[in-house]
Structure formats: C-alpha cells, structure tokens
Design a protein around this motif. Sequence first.
Motif, short mmCIF file in Angstrom:
data_model
loop_
_atom_site.label_atom_id
_atom_site.label_comp_id
_atom_site.label_asym_id
_atom_site.label_seq_id
_atom_site.Cartn_x
_atom_site.Cartn_y
_atom_site.Cartn_z
N LEU A 35 0.67 7.06 -2.70
CA LEU A 35 0.31 6.05 -1.68
C LEU A 35 1.41 5.88 -0.85
O LEU A 35 2.25 5.08 -1.37
N TRP A 36 1.11 6.41 0.48
CA TRP A 36 2.60 5.89 1.39
C TRP A 36 2.08 4.91 2.36
O TRP A 36 1.02 5.48 3.42
N HIS A 37 2.63 3.98 2.58
CA HIS A 37 2.36 3.10 3.50
C HIS A 37 3.04 3.14 5.04
O HIS A 37 3.43 4.49 5.34
N PHE A 46 -0.75 -1.45 -1.13
CA PHE A 46 -1.97 -0.56 -1.70
C PHE A 46 -2.31 -1.37 -3.10
O PHE A 46 -3.01 -0.58 -3.90
N LEU A 49 -6.16 -1.35 -3.35
CA LEU A 49 -6.66 0.06 -3.74
C LEU A 49 -6.49 0.46 -5.24
O LEU A 49 -7.21 0.96 -6.02
N ALA A 50 -5.10 0.23 -5.35
CA ALA A 50 -4.71 0.54 -6.94
C ALA A 50 -5.49 -0.15 -8.06
O ALA A 50 -5.87 0.43 -9.09
N LEU A 59 -0.94 6.38 -10.31
CA LEU A 59 -0.65 5.85 -8.76
C LEU A 59 0.85 5.59 -8.54
O LEU A 59 1.62 4.95 -9.18
N ALA A 61 3.46 4.52 -5.43
CA ALA A 61 3.64 3.98 -3.96
C ALA A 61 4.98 3.66 -3.55
O ALA A 61 5.54 2.66 -4.25
N TRP A 103 -3.08 12.60 -2.00
CA TRP A 103 -2.07 11.79 -1.02
C TRP A 103 -3.00 10.72 -0.39
O TRP A 103 -3.89 11.48 0.50
N VAL A 104 -2.80 9.52 -0.19
CA VAL A 104 -3.34 8.70 0.77
C VAL A 104 -2.00 7.94 1.67
O VAL A 104 -1.41 7.51 0.95
N THR A 106 -1.10 5.85 5.03
CA THR A 106 -1.47 5.13 6.22
C THR A 106 -0.41 5.12 7.55
O THR A 106 0.73 5.00 6.97
#
Length: 285
Positions: A35-37, A46, A49-50, A59, A61, A103-104, A106
């Motif tokens: 999870l990358w901001h 995140f 979402l987590a 997860l 981040a 990978w998510v 933003t």
Amino acid sequence: MRPEAMTVRSRYYDLLDRSVHCLEWGDEAAPAVILWHGFARNAHDFEHLAAALADRYRLIAPDTIGRGLSAWSPEPDTEYTVPFYARQAVALLDLLKLQTVRWVGTSMGGLIGMVCAATALKDRITHLALNDVGPAIAPNAVQRILSYAGTPPSFASLPELEQYFRTIYAPFGIASDAGWRRLAETSARRLPDGRLTTHYDPEIAAVLGRQSAGASGDAWPIYDQILARTLLLRGAISDLLSDETAAEMTRRGPKARRVDIPGIGHAPALDTAEQVALITQFLAE
C-alpha cells in the motif's frame, strides 16, 4: 476478524542506506499487498482499507523517504524521485523475500507501482490498483500541489492544522470528522518553536518543482510494458488525471478496468465502504 489480524506493526527497514518506516497488518504468511501513499502523505492513509483487508492479506504500507517516520534524504535531487523510490520498493520486497505481491498505489504511490510493474517487478506484481494517477499528469494539478506543499505553514494547535488539511485536501472527499482528525494527528510534526507543521521534508516539493519544469510528462512507454491485472480508480472531478488519459488507459498497455468515483477529486481517500469494496473485489480476482 481475529484481534491479531488488525494489530498494526511499526517497523523500520534499511533500504539503499536509508531508514524506511512501514506500517504492517495481517498474517505474515498471507499473500502480500503493498500500500503506497501519495506525494505529501504517509502510510496512515491506508488504515481504513487495512481494516477491511487484514484478515486475508499481509499489508505493508511504507512511509516514502522524506515523509512520516522515514529518513529525510541528504541527497534530495537524486533520491526524492520515482526511480529511487522504485529501487527502494524492489529492495523492500527482496529483504522480506516476497516473490509476488499485489499493489495499491495512490497518486505517487501508483506511479511507483507502474514503474516497478513495468521493470524490475514485472513478474512479481500480479495486481496493480492505481488510485487517480496515470502515465500523463495534468501540469496544473502539479502546480496546485506545489502551491501548498512547497511552503508548509505552521500552527499553534492541532485543530488549526486540521482545518488547513481540510482545505488543501478537500478533493480527497474524506467521509467523516473522525477521518479528518485522524489525518491531522498522523500528519503533524513539532517545530523547534513548538508549533505544528506537516510531517514531510519541504525539499520533496522543491525537487518536484525542478523535475516538473523539465519533464515531458509522458510515461506511456512505461505503462505499455505492464503485465499485471490493473484497476484504475479515478476521482470523477480529478484535476490530475484527465478523462481522456483514463480512457486511453483502458485501451492500451494492461487495459485497465476503470471506475470513476462521483463527487471526488484527486485523490479518493479509500475510506468509504464503496471504495473499499472496489479494492477488495479487485485484489481477490
């Protein structure tokens, strides 16, 4: 959900000689999701979402260097760049021995994911969720971000800082007062005079300004190399990702599946049941 699944772990990794802080949730033996901001944000974005994903995934981040609790770079012009962040991402996966990940990302986190999925992690990223970002970015949006990120003000109290965040991050569409308070509490740092300001190194904006002045803004050759299953979330009134770019992303490269989020700009906060469901369903495919 098992209590241990939602227990957050705060860890620090040495990646390319820089200390990178990560928040982690879930069973370490479960399939991994990065999870990358976004540009001036941090891993705490995140948390909502987590909460929905921690019972089935590991997860991870990161705080990008220069943000949150990660180190500030002594070489900003070479290290506050997407290629360097991507190299650190590769180092993170190698250190944690993660052979495949979802990978998510933003905004900037999506750009990092695009570069990784097109190059060094091409065979290791199976799912790529891009949150309001693509291979072409509107210059006016970059200038808007630079207008506040480059000269962060200071405040006497956290409620004052929160009001500032509510103004500059209004396009996020954060769904609750509690969400705004949490964002402020996790995005503040004390200055030597005791006042509060943003949690990031102002040099990240100076470098972006210098980069954007000479950049072509064309990352289509990178996007076209992506093999991962790709989801594109777009704020329906985003000033960063145009309708035309989003449409082209569905036709070429990985042929992203596109979903527009009504009433939201850049970038959706991923803090509503509807937005979380889109990510959850996509990752399960």
